[in-house]
Every structure is written in structure tokens, then in C-alpha cells.
Design a protein around this motif. Structure first.
Motif, PDB file in Angstrom:
ATOM      1  N   UNK A   1      45.702  45.697  -8.339  1.00 11.90           N
ATOM      2  CA  UNK A   1      45.516  45.999  -9.767  1.00 11.90           C
ATOM      3  C   UNK A   1      44.136  45.573 -10.448  1.00 11.90           C
ATOM      4  N   UNK A   2      43.727  46.656 -11.166  1.00 15.28           N
ATOM      5  CA  UNK A   2      42.267  46.472 -11.669  1.00 15.28           C
ATOM      6  C   UNK A   2      42.385  45.440 -13.095  1.00 15.28           C
ATOM      7  N   UNK A   3      41.486  44.920 -13.230  1.00 10.43           N
ATOM      8  CA  UNK A   3      41.259  43.831 -14.247  1.00 10.43           C
ATOM      9  C   UNK A   3      40.703  44.694 -15.599  1.00 10.43           C
ATOM     10  N   UNK A   4      41.498  44.926 -16.684  1.00 11.29           N
ATOM     11  CA  UNK A   4      40.999  45.505 -17.801  1.00 11.29           C
ATOM     12  C   UNK A   4      41.007  44.658 -18.846  1.00 11.29           C
ATOM     13  N   UNK A   5      40.924  43.225 -18.795  1.00 12.00           N
ATOM     14  CA  UNK A   5      40.521  42.354 -19.723  1.00 12.00           C
ATOM     15  C   UNK A   5      39.311  42.210 -20.496  1.00 12.00           C
ATOM     16  N   UNK A   6      38.395  42.731 -19.507  1.00 10.02           N
ATOM     17  CA  UNK A   6      36.837  42.866 -19.813  1.00 10.02           C
ATOM     18  C   UNK A   6      36.577  44.186 -20.100  1.00 10.02           C
ATOM     19  N   UNK A   7      35.462  44.489 -20.643  1.00 13.31           N
ATOM     20  CA  UNK A   7      35.043  45.798 -21.040  1.00 13.31           C
ATOM     21  C   UNK A   7      34.343  46.530 -19.586  1.00 13.31           C
ATOM     22  N   UNK A  50      42.315  57.620 -19.539  1.00 11.50           N
ATOM     23  CA  UNK A  50      41.300  57.065 -18.445  1.00 11.50           C
ATOM     24  C   UNK A  50      41.726  55.626 -18.507  1.00 11.50           C
ATOM     25  N   UNK A  51      42.091  54.866 -19.240  1.00 12.70           N
ATOM     26  CA  UNK A  51      42.189  53.536 -19.184  1.00 12.70           C
ATOM     27  C   UNK A  51      43.389  53.233 -18.180  1.00 12.70           C
ATOM     28  N   UNK A  52      44.551  53.971 -17.987  1.00 15.13           N
ATOM     29  CA  UNK A  52      45.315  53.799 -17.158  1.00 15.13           C
ATOM     30  C   UNK A  52      45.203  54.473 -15.777  1.00 15.13           C
ATOM     31  N   UNK A  55      40.070  54.846  -9.971  1.00 11.03           N
ATOM     32  CA  UNK A  55      38.845  55.587  -9.499  1.00 11.03           C
ATOM     33  C   UNK A  55      39.432  56.379  -8.350  1.00 11.03           C
ATOM     34  N   UNK A  56      39.242  57.525  -8.353  1.00 12.50           N
ATOM     35  CA  UNK A  56      39.555  58.765  -7.527  1.00 12.50           C
ATOM     36  C   UNK A  56      40.618  59.458  -7.993  1.00 12.50           C
ATOM     37  N   UNK A  57      41.396  59.063  -8.941  1.00 13.05           N
ATOM     38  CA  UNK A  57      42.572  59.526  -9.322  1.00 13.05           C
ATOM     39  C   UNK A  57      42.221  60.667 -10.285  1.00 13.05           C
TER      40      UNK A  57
END
Length: 158
Positions: A1-7, A50-52, A55-57
Motif C-alpha cells: 500500500x502506498x503512503x499518501x500521508x505526505x505530498x 490519480x490519487x487512488x 504507478x503503471x495503472x
């Protein structure tokens, strides 16, 4: 799971079209779009889509006007007596021009109508306000965002 807490800095290829299929812009065949998430550099619905993504999707999204450039506003259509406009004869309906607002800032407006004996009409709505938009998206990368101050510190340590 990617970290979306930071910009993050994201790089994406996209093709944007209207509901009738007309393509208004694409990055295919040229440099992809790179922006910082959360900096309001793209329309809200584009950023949310894009946020959801990983990469590659790839993804296709449909945005209603409220999630793109907003609804058209009659309050952003301005009527001015043509006689008060210097060189009004140079104005061409449909062209985009910059006009100075009351605060001294330039704003982009479309010339709607020019009447010698009447009003000139300027529309300050974004040209795609009121339009539903479709995007074909491909997320190429998502990297942590390092503000310029951190980048300079990193370079000093190197």
C-alpha cells in the motif's frame, strides 16, 4: 500500500476529451504532466482519480463540471459600454484577452460581443466551465515531494 500521508510528485500521461469525443488535450507523444499532489495544480476530479492509482495503472474517468472547471457563472459575464474601451475596434469576438481588474491584477477573458453603439461583453468564466470532461489516465510515477529547502539541504550534504 502506498503512503499518501505526505505530498508526492506524480507524473501522468492523459488524454482529455468532451462527451462528444472531441479531444481537447493530450500528453501522448509529448512530455507527461508532472504536478505536486495537494497543490491544486490540476482540477479536483483529476487529482482525486490519480490519487487512488498505483504507478503503471491506467484508468478512465468522467468528471462533472463541479469536479472540473466548475459551472458557468452569469456573475462572471461583464458588460461595458463599447465607447469606453480604447481601441475597441481591435477586439474580435471569440478571442481571449487579458483585462485589468479593480485590484490591479490581469484576468483572462473571452470577448463575446462587440457593438459599436452598445455594449461589449466579456466572459471571465474558464472556457471549459460548465463542461463535463473525460480523461484516460496512466500513472507513470509517484515520488515523495521534497520542497526546495530540503533539496538544497540534501545537496549541501552531498
Amino acid at each position: 500500500m502506498a503512503d499518501y500521508s505526505l505530498k508526492h510528485v506524480v507524473t501522468v500521461h492523459y488524454t482529455g476529451s468532451f462527451d462528444d469525443g472531441e479531444v481537447f488535450d493530450t500528453t501522448r507523444g509529448r512530455t507527461p504532466l508532472t504536478y505536486v499532489e495537494g497543490n491544486h495544480e490540476v482540477v479536483p476530479g483529476f487529482e482525486a482519480a490519480v490519487l487512488s492509482m498505483q504507478p503503471g495503472q491506467t484508468k478512465k474517468v468522467h468528471l462533472e463540471p463541479k469536479d472540473a472547471y466548475g459551472e458557468r457563472s452569469a456573475a462572471l459575464v461583464y458588460y461595458m459600454p463599447t465607447i469606453q474601451i480604447p481601441n475597441y475596434e481591435d477586439l474580435v469576438p471569440g478571442e481571449m484577452i487579458y483585462l485589468m481588474n479593480s485590484d490591479g491584477y490581469q484576468q483572462l477573458a473571452r470577448v463575446v460581443k462587440v457593438e459599436d453603439d452598445g455594449d461589449t461583453v466579456f466572459d471571465f468564466n474558464h472556457p471549459m466551465a460548465g463542461c463535463a470532461l473525460n480523461f484516460e489516465l496512466e500513472l507513470l510515477s509517484r515520488e515523495p515531494y521534497l520542497p526546495d529547502t530540503e533539496k538544497k539541504e540534501d545537496r549541501a550534504d552531498a
